[in-house]
Design a protein around this motif. Structure first.
Motif, PDB file in Angstrom:
ATOM      1  N   GLU A  65       0.860  -1.187   0.000  1.00  0.00           N
ATOM      2  CA  GLU A  65       0.000   0.000   0.000  1.00  0.00           C
ATOM      3  C   GLU A  65       0.888   1.226   0.000  1.00  0.00           C
ATOM      4  O   GLU A  65       1.795   1.343   0.832  1.00  0.00           O
ATOM      5  CB  GLU A  65      -0.877   0.034   1.252  1.00  0.00           C
ATOM      6  N   PHE A  66       0.626   2.117  -0.939  1.00  0.00           N
ATOM      7  CA  PHE A  66       1.317   3.408  -0.984  1.00  0.00           C
ATOM      8  C   PHE A  66       0.290   4.503  -0.732  1.00  0.00           C
ATOM      9  O   PHE A  66      -0.661   4.662  -1.517  1.00  0.00           O
ATOM     10  CB  PHE A  66       1.994   3.622  -2.341  1.00  0.00           C
ATOM     11  N   TRP A  67       0.460   5.203   0.384  1.00  0.00           N
ATOM     12  CA  TRP A  67      -0.443   6.297   0.757  1.00  0.00           C
ATOM     13  C   TRP A  67       0.285   7.603   0.434  1.00  0.00           C
ATOM     14  O   TRP A  67       1.281   7.925   1.085  1.00  0.00           O
ATOM     15  CB  TRP A  67      -0.779   6.224   2.247  1.00  0.00           C
ATOM     16  N   ASN A  68      -0.205   8.298  -0.588  1.00  0.00           N
ATOM     17  CA  ASN A  68       0.466   9.526  -1.039  1.00  0.00           C
ATOM     18  C   ASN A  68      -0.262  10.767  -0.546  1.00  0.00           C
ATOM     19  O   ASN A  68      -1.400  11.025  -0.936  1.00  0.00           O
ATOM     20  CB  ASN A  68       0.523   9.555  -2.573  1.00  0.00           C
ATOM     21  N   TYR A  69       0.435  11.528   0.295  1.00  0.00           N
ATOM     22  CA  TYR A  69      -0.126  12.777   0.834  1.00  0.00           C
ATOM     23  C   TYR A  69       0.521  13.982   0.174  1.00  0.00           C
ATOM     24  O   TYR A  69       1.679  13.943  -0.257  1.00  0.00           O
ATOM     25  CB  TYR A  69       0.137  12.879   2.342  1.00  0.00           C
ATOM     26  N   ASP A  70      -0.280  15.059   0.096  1.00  0.00           N
ATOM     27  CA  ASP A  70       0.240  16.388  -0.196  1.00  0.00           C
ATOM     28  C   ASP A  70      -0.063  17.198   1.059  1.00  0.00           C
ATOM     29  O   ASP A  70      -1.151  17.731   1.217  1.00  0.00           O
ATOM     30  CB  ASP A  70      -0.445  16.967  -1.432  1.00  0.00           C
ATOM     31  N   ASN A  71       0.886  17.203   1.983  1.00  0.00           N
ATOM     32  CA  ASN A  71       0.683  17.708   3.337  1.00  0.00           C
ATOM     33  C   ASN A  71      -0.511  17.003   3.992  1.00  0.00           C
ATOM     34  O   ASN A  71      -0.442  15.795   4.136  1.00  0.00           O
ATOM     35  CB  ASN A  71       0.600  19.216   3.360  1.00  0.00           C
ATOM     36  N   ASN A  72      -1.577  17.722   4.348  1.00  0.00           N
ATOM     37  CA  ASN A  72      -2.659  17.034   5.064  1.00  0.00           C
ATOM     38  C   ASN A  72      -3.646  16.317   4.151  1.00  0.00           C
ATOM     39  O   ASN A  72      -4.439  15.513   4.619  1.00  0.00           O
ATOM     40  CB  ASN A  72      -3.417  18.011   5.961  1.00  0.00           C
ATOM     41  N   ALA A  73      -3.579  16.620   2.864  1.00  0.00           N
ATOM     42  CA  ALA A  73      -4.560  16.039   1.943  1.00  0.00           C
ATOM     43  C   ALA A  73      -4.054  14.714   1.386  1.00  0.00           C
ATOM     44  O   ALA A  73      -2.919  14.626   0.909  1.00  0.00           O
ATOM     45  CB  ALA A  73      -4.832  17.013   0.805  1.00  0.00           C
ATOM     46  N   SER A 126      13.876 -13.233  -2.338  1.00  0.00           N
ATOM     47  CA  SER A 126      14.299 -14.417  -1.598  1.00  0.00           C
ATOM     48  C   SER A 126      13.124 -15.355  -1.310  1.00  0.00           C
ATOM     49  O   SER A 126      13.256 -16.308  -0.544  1.00  0.00           O
ATOM     50  CB  SER A 126      15.012 -14.023  -0.301  1.00  0.00           C
ATOM     51  N   GLY A 127      11.979 -15.068  -1.925  1.00  0.00           N
ATOM     52  CA  GLY A 127      10.864 -16.020  -1.881  1.00  0.00           C
ATOM     53  C   GLY A 127       9.854 -15.794  -0.776  1.00  0.00           C
ATOM     54  O   GLY A 127       8.969 -16.612  -0.577  1.00  0.00           O
ATOM     55  N   ARG A 128       9.990 -14.676  -0.043  1.00  0.00           N
ATOM     56  CA  ARG A 128       9.036 -14.419   1.039  1.00  0.00           C
ATOM     57  C   ARG A 128       7.835 -13.609   0.571  1.00  0.00           C
ATOM     58  O   ARG A 128       7.986 -12.665  -0.202  1.00  0.00           O
ATOM     59  CB  ARG A 128       9.729 -13.684   2.188  1.00  0.00           C
ATOM     60  N   ARG A 129       6.672 -13.981   1.056  1.00  0.00           N
ATOM     61  CA  ARG A 129       5.468 -13.187   0.792  1.00  0.00           C
ATOM     62  C   ARG A 129       5.366 -12.082   1.840  1.00  0.00           C
ATOM     63  O   ARG A 129       5.582 -12.330   3.028  1.00  0.00           O
ATOM     64  CB  ARG A 129       4.229 -14.070   0.909  1.00  0.00           C
ATOM     65  N   ILE A 130       4.981 -10.910   1.378  1.00  0.00           N
ATOM     66  CA  ILE A 130       4.987  -9.771   2.292  1.00  0.00           C
ATOM     67  C   ILE A 130       3.755  -8.883   2.145  1.00  0.00           C
ATOM     68  O   ILE A 130       3.077  -8.874   1.117  1.00  0.00           O
ATOM     69  CB  ILE A 130       6.235  -8.889   2.077  1.00  0.00           C
ATOM     70  N   TYR A 131       3.516  -8.124   3.213  1.00  0.00           N
ATOM     71  CA  TYR A 131       2.588  -6.999   3.176  1.00  0.00           C
ATOM     72  C   TYR A 131       3.390  -5.771   3.584  1.00  0.00           C
ATOM     73  O   TYR A 131       4.130  -5.821   4.583  1.00  0.00           O
ATOM     74  CB  TYR A 131       1.427  -7.211   4.158  1.00  0.00           C
ATOM     75  N   GLY A 132       3.244  -4.690   2.847  1.00  0.00           N
ATOM     76  CA  GLY A 132       3.949  -3.458   3.205  1.00  0.00           C
ATOM     77  C   GLY A 132       3.046  -2.251   3.090  1.00  0.00           C
ATOM     78  O   GLY A 132       2.121  -2.222   2.266  1.00  0.00           O
ATOM     79  N   ARG A 133       3.306  -1.275   3.961  1.00  0.00           N
ATOM     80  CA  ARG A 133       2.554  -0.019   3.867  1.00  0.00           C
ATOM     81  C   ARG A 133       3.541   1.129   3.976  1.00  0.00           C
ATOM     82  O   ARG A 133       4.394   1.144   4.880  1.00  0.00           O
ATOM     83  CB  ARG A 133       1.511   0.079   4.965  1.00  0.00           C
ATOM     84  N   PHE A 134       3.454   2.064   3.024  1.00  0.00           N
ATOM     85  CA  PHE A 134       4.429   3.136   2.890  1.00  0.00           C
ATOM     86  C   PHE A 134       3.680   4.460   2.763  1.00  0.00           C
ATOM     87  O   PHE A 134       2.780   4.587   1.935  1.00  0.00           O
ATOM     88  CB  PHE A 134       5.310   2.914   1.654  1.00  0.00           C
ATOM     89  N   ILE A 135       4.063   5.405   3.606  1.00  0.00           N
ATOM     90  CA  ILE A 135       3.410   6.714   3.577  1.00  0.00           C
ATOM     91  C   ILE A 135       4.374   7.699   2.925  1.00  0.00           C
ATOM     92  O   ILE A 135       5.546   7.794   3.332  1.00  0.00           O
ATOM     93  CB  ILE A 135       3.078   7.199   5.008  1.00  0.00           C
ATOM     94  N   PHE A 136       3.870   8.380   1.896  1.00  0.00           N
ATOM     95  CA  PHE A 136       4.670   9.379   1.189  1.00  0.00           C
ATOM     96  C   PHE A 136       4.028  10.761   1.371  1.00  0.00           C
ATOM     97  O   PHE A 136       2.804  10.882   1.379  1.00  0.00           O
ATOM     98  CB  PHE A 136       4.711   9.089  -0.317  1.00  0.00           C
ATOM     99  N   ASN A 137       4.879  11.784   1.526  1.00  0.00           N
ATOM    100  CA  ASN A 137       4.407  13.155   1.449  1.00  0.00           C
ATOM    101  C   ASN A 137       5.172  13.847   0.330  1.00  0.00           C
ATOM    102  O   ASN A 137       6.406  13.855   0.342  1.00  0.00           O
ATOM    103  CB  ASN A 137       4.634  13.901   2.769  1.00  0.00           C
ATOM    104  N   LYS A 138       4.436  14.371  -0.641  1.00  0.00           N
ATOM    105  CA  LYS A 138       5.056  14.998  -1.813  1.00  0.00           C
ATOM    106  C   LYS A 138       6.131  14.084  -2.404  1.00  0.00           C
ATOM    107  O   LYS A 138       7.229  14.506  -2.734  1.00  0.00           O
ATOM    108  CB  LYS A 138       5.651  16.360  -1.457  1.00  0.00           C
ATOM    109  N   TRP A 139       5.807  12.803  -2.505  1.00  0.00           N
ATOM    110  CA  TRP A 139       6.649  11.797  -3.164  1.00  0.00           C
ATOM    111  C   TRP A 139       7.929  11.471  -2.416  1.00  0.00           C
ATOM    112  O   TRP A 139       8.820  10.842  -2.956  1.00  0.00           O
ATOM    113  CB  TRP A 139       6.937  12.178  -4.620  1.00  0.00           C
TER     114      TRP A 139
END
Ligand code: 6U4
Ligand code: NA
Ligand code: NA
Length: 155
Positions: free
Chosen positions: A69-77, A130-143
């Motif tokens: 999951e990539f959550w892209n913010y522009d400051n608060n929005a 390396s063969g592992r299944r994963i879940y990831g969550r990444f928060i971006f602000n202005k990329w």
């Protein structure tokens, strides 16, 4: 806006096939092949279709390896949330070729060009390779990535 997307990494003979993306989101970066899942299409078929469109080969031996999951913010929005299903493939039909979207290049598994990739990639791509299944969550602000979490998926 929630977007459903795919990423696919063909791994063969100890090398992984990446593309240098020529346009759109992440242009200039190396990445797996992929893009948006279309209406009435499942994620598996979207991963196959995007691979054919971008580099002209049909991937074989697909394995589902994770959800990012990539959550892209522009400051608060909040601008966009990307749900990206990640696959590996063990083989392919055809010969990789360049398109107007992508230039394909092989890299040794231990020589991935992380300095020319999305900031998050070094945190999860080695696990998938390396063969592992994963879940990831990444928060971006202005990329720029401002926080991250990556978990192995238990079986
Ligand atoms: P169009 O031109 O709409 O057909 P399409 O190729 O369908 O484009 P695009 O290029 O917007 O979609 O797809 C975005 C791609 O970028 C997906 O494969 C997921 C990937 N992506 C987005 N954020 C990423 C990130 N932070 N790290 C990463 N890949 C990311 O490794
Ligand atoms: Na694409
Ligand atoms: Na597309």
């Amino acid at each position: 806006m929630i977007l459903l997307e795919t990423l696919l990494y063909i791994i063969k003979n100890g090398k992984v096939l990446l593309i240098r993306k020529k346009r759109g989101l992440g242009a200039g970066y190396f990445n797996g092949v992929g893009g948006k899942v279309e209406d009435n299409e499942d994620v598996n078929n979207a991963a196959i279709r995007e691979c054919i469109e971008e580099i002209g080969v049909k991937p074989r031996g697909l394995k589902w390896m994770g959800l990012l999951e990539f959550w892209n913010y522009d400051n608060n929005a909040i601008e966009s949330i990307h749900f990206v299903h990640v696959f590996t493939a063990s083989d392919y039909n055809g010969e990789p070729r360049e398109s107007d979207e992508a230039e394909p290049l092989w890299f040794n598994i231990n020589e991935i060009p992380f300095n020319s990739m999305w900031e998050d990639d070094s945190l999860w791509l080695p696990l998938i390779l390396s063969g592992r299944r994963i879940y990831g969550r990444f928060i971006f602000n202005k990329w720029r990535m401002i926080s991250h979490e990556v978990h192995s998926i238990c079986t």
